[in-house]
Design a protein around this motif. Structure first.
Motif, PDB file in Angstrom:
ATOM      1  N   ILE A   1     -23.564 -21.591  49.015  1.00  0.00           N
ATOM      2  CA  ILE A   1     -24.488 -20.493  48.469  1.00  0.00           C
ATOM      3  C   ILE A   1     -24.597 -20.767  46.875  1.00  0.00           C
ATOM      4  O   ILE A   1     -25.554 -20.830  46.392  1.00  0.00           O
ATOM      5  N   ARG A   2     -23.358 -21.092  46.298  1.00  0.00           N
ATOM      6  CA  ARG A   2     -23.191 -21.248  44.946  1.00  0.00           C
ATOM      7  C   ARG A   2     -24.003 -22.772  44.801  1.00  0.00           C
ATOM      8  O   ARG A   2     -24.618 -22.877  43.443  1.00  0.00           O
ATOM      9  N   ASP A   3     -24.119 -23.549  45.449  1.00  0.00           N
ATOM     10  CA  ASP A   3     -24.649 -24.948  45.641  1.00  0.00           C
ATOM     11  C   ASP A   3     -26.280 -24.893  45.574  1.00  0.00           C
ATOM     12  O   ASP A   3     -26.928 -25.416  45.692  1.00  0.00           O
ATOM     13  N   GLY A   4     -26.866 -23.609  45.936  1.00  0.00           N
ATOM     14  CA  GLY A   4     -28.062 -23.274  46.072  1.00  0.00           C
ATOM     15  C   GLY A   4     -28.638 -23.092  47.610  1.00  0.00           C
ATOM     16  O   GLY A   4     -29.906 -22.967  47.790  1.00  0.00           O
ATOM     17  N   LEU A   5     -27.790 -23.014  48.643  1.00  0.00           N
ATOM     18  CA  LEU A   5     -28.148 -22.715  49.979  1.00  0.00           C
ATOM     19  C   LEU A   5     -28.540 -21.379  50.188  1.00  0.00           C
ATOM     20  O   LEU A   5     -27.557 -20.658  49.821  1.00  0.00           O
TER      21      LEU A   5
ATOM     22  N   ASP B   1     -29.285 -16.753  54.213  1.00  0.00           N
ATOM     23  CA  ASP B   1     -29.798 -16.981  55.653  1.00  0.00           C
ATOM     24  C   ASP B   1     -29.334 -18.565  56.379  1.00  0.00           C
ATOM     25  O   ASP B   1     -29.075 -18.406  57.487  1.00  0.00           O
ATOM     26  N   LYS B   2     -29.818 -19.358  55.603  1.00  0.00           N
ATOM     27  CA  LYS B   2     -29.584 -20.876  56.051  1.00  0.00           C
ATOM     28  C   LYS B   2     -28.095 -21.149  56.320  1.00  0.00           C
ATOM     29  O   LYS B   2     -27.648 -21.835  57.234  1.00  0.00           O
ATOM     30  N   GLU B   3     -27.405 -20.444  55.479  1.00  0.00           N
ATOM     31  CA  GLU B   3     -25.811 -20.821  55.441  1.00  0.00           C
ATOM     32  C   GLU B   3     -25.324 -20.244  56.849  1.00  0.00           C
ATOM     33  O   GLU B   3     -24.538 -20.817  57.375  1.00  0.00           O
ATOM     34  N   VAL B   4     -25.802 -18.870  57.187  1.00  0.00           N
ATOM     35  CA  VAL B   4     -25.481 -18.622  58.468  1.00  0.00           C
ATOM     36  C   VAL B   4     -25.788 -19.299  59.563  1.00  0.00           C
ATOM     37  O   VAL B   4     -25.008 -19.435  60.618  1.00  0.00           O
ATOM     38  N   LEU B   5     -27.022 -19.817  59.760  1.00  0.00           N
ATOM     39  CA  LEU B   5     -27.493 -20.776  60.668  1.00  0.00           C
ATOM     40  C   LEU B   5     -26.779 -21.831  60.581  1.00  0.00           C
ATOM     41  O   LEU B   5     -26.325 -22.122  61.894  1.00  0.00           O
ATOM     42  N   TRP B   6     -26.486 -22.475  59.518  1.00  0.00           N
ATOM     43  CA  TRP B   6     -25.601 -23.882  59.408  1.00  0.00           C
ATOM     44  C   TRP B   6     -24.386 -23.836  60.061  1.00  0.00           C
ATOM     45  O   TRP B   6     -23.711 -24.451  60.810  1.00  0.00           O
ATOM     46  N   ARG B   7     -23.769 -22.375  59.622  1.00  0.00           N
ATOM     47  CA  ARG B   7     -22.310 -22.012  60.201  1.00  0.00           C
ATOM     48  C   ARG B   7     -22.428 -22.000  61.665  1.00  0.00           C
ATOM     49  O   ARG B   7     -21.495 -22.466  62.670  1.00  0.00           O
ATOM     50  N   ARG B   8     -23.364 -21.141  62.298  1.00  0.00           N
ATOM     51  CA  ARG B   8     -23.404 -21.216  63.640  1.00  0.00           C
ATOM     52  C   ARG B   8     -23.749 -22.552  64.567  1.00  0.00           C
ATOM     53  O   ARG B   8     -23.304 -22.697  65.686  1.00  0.00           O
ATOM     54  N   GLN B   9     -24.533 -23.467  63.631  1.00  0.00           N
ATOM     55  CA  GLN B   9     -24.619 -24.570  64.335  1.00  0.00           C
ATOM     56  C   GLN B   9     -23.261 -25.434  64.466  1.00  0.00           C
ATOM     57  O   GLN B   9     -23.113 -26.180  65.529  1.00  0.00           O
ATOM     58  N   TYR B  10     -22.562 -25.639  63.447  1.00  0.00           N
ATOM     59  CA  TYR B  10     -21.520 -26.227  63.575  1.00  0.00           C
ATOM     60  C   TYR B  10     -20.272 -25.509  64.675  1.00  0.00           C
ATOM     61  O   TYR B  10     -19.708 -26.113  65.437  1.00  0.00           O
ATOM     62  N   CYS B  11     -20.521 -24.338  64.729  1.00  0.00           N
ATOM     63  CA  CYS B  11     -19.652 -23.616  65.825  1.00  0.00           C
ATOM     64  C   CYS B  11     -20.180 -23.760  67.215  1.00  0.00           C
ATOM     65  O   CYS B  11     -19.224 -24.238  67.995  1.00  0.00           O
ATOM     66  N   LYS B  12     -21.331 -23.899  67.279  1.00  0.00           N
ATOM     67  CA  LYS B  12     -22.265 -24.383  68.565  1.00  0.00           C
ATOM     68  C   LYS B  12     -21.789 -25.493  69.026  1.00  0.00           C
ATOM     69  O   LYS B  12     -21.604 -26.046  69.975  1.00  0.00           O
ATOM     70  N   LEU B  13     -21.842 -26.437  68.103  1.00  0.00           N
ATOM     71  CA  LEU B  13     -21.339 -28.097  68.295  1.00  0.00           C
ATOM     72  C   LEU B  13     -19.884 -28.032  68.900  1.00  0.00           C
ATOM     73  O   LEU B  13     -19.488 -28.819  69.785  1.00  0.00           O
ATOM     74  N   ILE B  14     -18.924 -27.479  68.134  1.00  0.00           N
ATOM     75  CA  ILE B  14     -17.521 -27.413  68.675  1.00  0.00           C
ATOM     76  C   ILE B  14     -17.208 -26.728  69.863  1.00  0.00           C
ATOM     77  O   ILE B  14     -16.820 -27.213  70.581  1.00  0.00           O
ATOM     78  N   GLN B  15     -18.127 -25.751  70.131  1.00  0.00           N
ATOM     79  CA  GLN B  15     -17.947 -24.847  71.374  1.00  0.00           C
ATOM     80  C   GLN B  15     -18.260 -25.788  72.493  1.00  0.00           C
ATOM     81  O   GLN B  15     -17.657 -25.990  73.539  1.00  0.00           O
TER      82      GLN B  15
ATOM     83  N   ILE C   1     -14.035 -23.524  51.026  1.00  0.00           N
ATOM     84  CA  ILE C   1     -13.675 -24.198  49.733  1.00  0.00           C
ATOM     85  C   ILE C   1     -14.520 -25.435  49.498  1.00  0.00           C
ATOM     86  O   ILE C   1     -14.873 -25.542  48.260  1.00  0.00           O
ATOM     87  N   LYS C   2     -15.434 -25.985  50.256  1.00  0.00           N
ATOM     88  CA  LYS C   2     -16.486 -26.973  50.165  1.00  0.00           C
ATOM     89  C   LYS C   2     -17.728 -26.636  50.642  1.00  0.00           C
ATOM     90  O   LYS C   2     -17.813 -25.991  51.407  1.00  0.00           O
ATOM     91  N   SER C   3     -18.691 -27.180  49.780  1.00  0.00           N
ATOM     92  CA  SER C   3     -19.901 -26.718  50.223  1.00  0.00           C
ATOM     93  C   SER C   3     -20.690 -27.788  51.279  1.00  0.00           C
ATOM     94  O   SER C   3     -20.374 -28.847  51.342  1.00  0.00           O
ATOM     95  N   MET C   4     -21.295 -26.819  52.283  1.00  0.00           N
ATOM     96  CA  MET C   4     -22.088 -27.571  53.270  1.00  0.00           C
ATOM     97  C   MET C   4     -23.326 -28.400  52.778  1.00  0.00           C
ATOM     98  O   MET C   4     -23.816 -29.251  53.458  1.00  0.00           O
ATOM     99  N   LYS C   5     -23.728 -28.204  51.590  1.00  0.00           N
ATOM    100  CA  LYS C   5     -25.032 -29.011  51.119  1.00  0.00           C
ATOM    101  C   LYS C   5     -24.225 -30.478  50.583  1.00  0.00           C
ATOM    102  O   LYS C   5     -25.040 -31.437  50.416  1.00  0.00           O
ATOM    103  N   LYS C   6     -22.877 -30.642  50.535  1.00  0.00           N
ATOM    104  CA  LYS C   6     -22.111 -31.805  49.996  1.00  0.00           C
ATOM    105  C   LYS C   6     -21.442 -32.488  51.030  1.00  0.00           C
ATOM    106  O   LYS C   6     -20.944 -33.769  50.649  1.00  0.00           O
ATOM    107  N   ASN C   7     -21.247 -31.912  52.063  1.00  0.00           N
ATOM    108  CA  ASN C   7     -20.381 -32.220  53.021  1.00  0.00           C
ATOM    109  C   ASN C   7     -21.091 -32.035  54.636  1.00  0.00           C
ATOM    110  O   ASN C   7     -21.592 -30.987  54.791  1.00  0.00           O
ATOM    111  N   ASP C   8     -21.326 -33.080  55.300  1.00  0.00           N
ATOM    112  CA  ASP C   8     -21.973 -33.308  56.711  1.00  0.00           C
ATOM    113  C   ASP C   8     -21.305 -32.340  57.424  1.00  0.00           C
ATOM    114  O   ASP C   8     -20.076 -32.569  57.814  1.00  0.00           O
ATOM    115  N   ARG C   9     -21.628 -31.090  57.871  1.00  0.00           N
ATOM    116  CA  ARG C   9     -21.238 -30.056  58.560  1.00  0.00           C
ATOM    117  C   ARG C   9     -20.553 -30.428  59.939  1.00  0.00           C
ATOM    118  O   ARG C   9     -19.901 -30.054  60.375  1.00  0.00           O
ATOM    119  N   PHE C  10     -21.651 -31.352  60.462  1.00  0.00           N
ATOM    120  CA  PHE C  10     -21.541 -31.744  62.011  1.00  0.00           C
ATOM    121  C   PHE C  10     -20.209 -32.912  61.912  1.00  0.00           C
ATOM    122  O   PHE C  10     -19.576 -32.938  62.956  1.00  0.00           O
TER     123      PHE C  10
END
Length: 376
Positions: free
Chosen positions: A79-83, A86-100, A127-136
């Motif tokens: 979020i501090r990187d500008g995400l 709401d999208k941060e929540v969606l992206w978090r749920r997406q990587y959780c869905k992938l792992i699950q 610690i690290k930003s999803m905007k700079k690190n591929d969440r998948f």
């Protein structure tokens, strides 16, 4: 396929690259490596990884410090990187869905490998930003790492292929691209690099206790209680609590509270829902006795409850509540009634989620978005 850079973890020198992998200066040069050099590099990588895990074993207990939700939100690197939140929540749920889903397909245990992988991912992205690190990519690495930690290791190729299959469900062309050995080896190297990034970012602190253990210990503690739970009336209690723990993994509760407090809260909510034909069959200690017995404060209980229930507003809890003959509003009303019975002031209670004039937790994402294709 673009190179994935991890801030603070630049590509390693040539001597660090596996056969078929690549770093800067290696792209397009896959055919010039001798078999002997390739084997040397692979052995070096394996030895380094063994040393990484050996470093982890020197730590007897986790050094992780739980932080309140307000602090996590204020310091969220994405979020501090500008995400957008709401999208941060969606992206978090997406990587959780992938792992699950990938973990289930690979038959990795839920309460060991899958939950540990999601927790590792949450800790990394705190610690690290999803905007700079591929969440998948990070999610795939965390699943591979967690399976090894929990002694149910899977072949890296299997983990990658299953993760990519789920990620590209509606894009077969992206999946077919991995039939090219160059593309697959490139992705393989990126996942291994992501694994190293996770290890170093978390300081090799891989001691992660899960709330499922507390739930299982609670079931085994008292033979009389176990017999009672075998009764059809009480069977849904543990199943609902287990479901709550599974779905709470999509939240950041594991970053805020010890697993025991999350487990007791899941049982507490499940106990409220244990209604059959209009009759409530309670098991948990009533009122203030609950807080004393399980070392949970009323404020902690309500914070965990609020975040758990927010996950279900448009999803499972509404159906779970309906199966007991209760609406979401009725379930929340039961929560409030029980908290008042425990001598809590009404002013401490959160507004009813979804009620007229109430609030919806920040970052709510529509269910149809959450259950759609996992997109890059």
């Amino acid at each position: 396929m673009a190179t994935m850079a991890f801030p603070g973890f630049p590509h390693q020198p040539d001597s660090y690259v596996l056969d078929g992998g690549y770093s800067q200066g290696y792209e397009g040069d896959h055919g010039n490596q001798s078999f002997y050099v390739s084997q040397q590099r692979q052995m070096q990588r394996e030895n380094e990884h063994k040393q990484d895990l050996a470093n982890d074993k020197t730590h007897k207990a986790s050094r992780y410090i739980f932080r309140p939700l307000e602090e996590l939100r204020a310091t969220n690197p994405s979020i501090r990187d500008g995400l957008d939140p709401d999208k941060e929540v969606l992206w978090r749920r997406q990587y959780c869905k992938l792992i699950q889903e990938a973990g289930m397909a690979l038959k990795i245990p839920q309460w060991g490998g899958i939950s540990v992988a999601i927790t590792l991912c949450h800790r990394f992205f705190a610690i690290k930003s999803m905007k700079k690190n591929d969440r998948f990519l990070v999610a795939t690495a965390c699943l591979f790492l967690a399976a090894k930690i929990e002694e149910s290791p899977k072949l890296l190729k299997s983990v990658i292929m299953e993760s990519e299959r789920i990620r590209h469900t509606k894009n077969p062309a992206a999946l077919r691209a991995l039939d090219d050995p160059v593309n697959f080896d490139r992705l393989r190297e990126e996942v291994l690099q992501a694994e190293r990034a996770v290890l170093y970012t978390l300081g090799f602190d891989l001691k992660i206790e899960q709330p499922y253990k507390t739930l299982m210990e609670w079931m085994k503690r008292d033979a009389q209680l176990t017999d009672q739970l075998n009764d059809l009336t009480y069977k849904p209690l543990v199943q609902n609590a287990w479901n709550l723990l599974n779905d709470s993994l999509r939240t950041t509760l594991c970053l805020q509270f010890p697993p025991q407090k999350i487990a007791w809260t899941a049982l507490w909510i499940s106990d409220l829902m244990n209604v059959e034909n209009g009759t409530h069959y309670p098991v948990m200690a009533p009122g203030s006795e609950f807080f004393e017995k399980y070392d949970v404060t009323p404020e902690e209980l309500m914070s965990i409850c609020d975040q758990m229930l927010a996950e279900y507003e448009n999803s499972k809890l509404s159906r779970m509540a309906a199966s007991t003959g209760q609406s979401m509003l009725a379930l929340k009303a039961d929560l409030e009634t029980k908290m008042v019975a425990a001598s809590l002031l009404a002013s401490r209670l959160p507004p009813v989620i979804g009620a007229p004039g109430g609030r919806i937790a920040s970052g709510q994402v529509k269910l149809e978005e959450e259950e759609g294709e996992v997109k890059g």
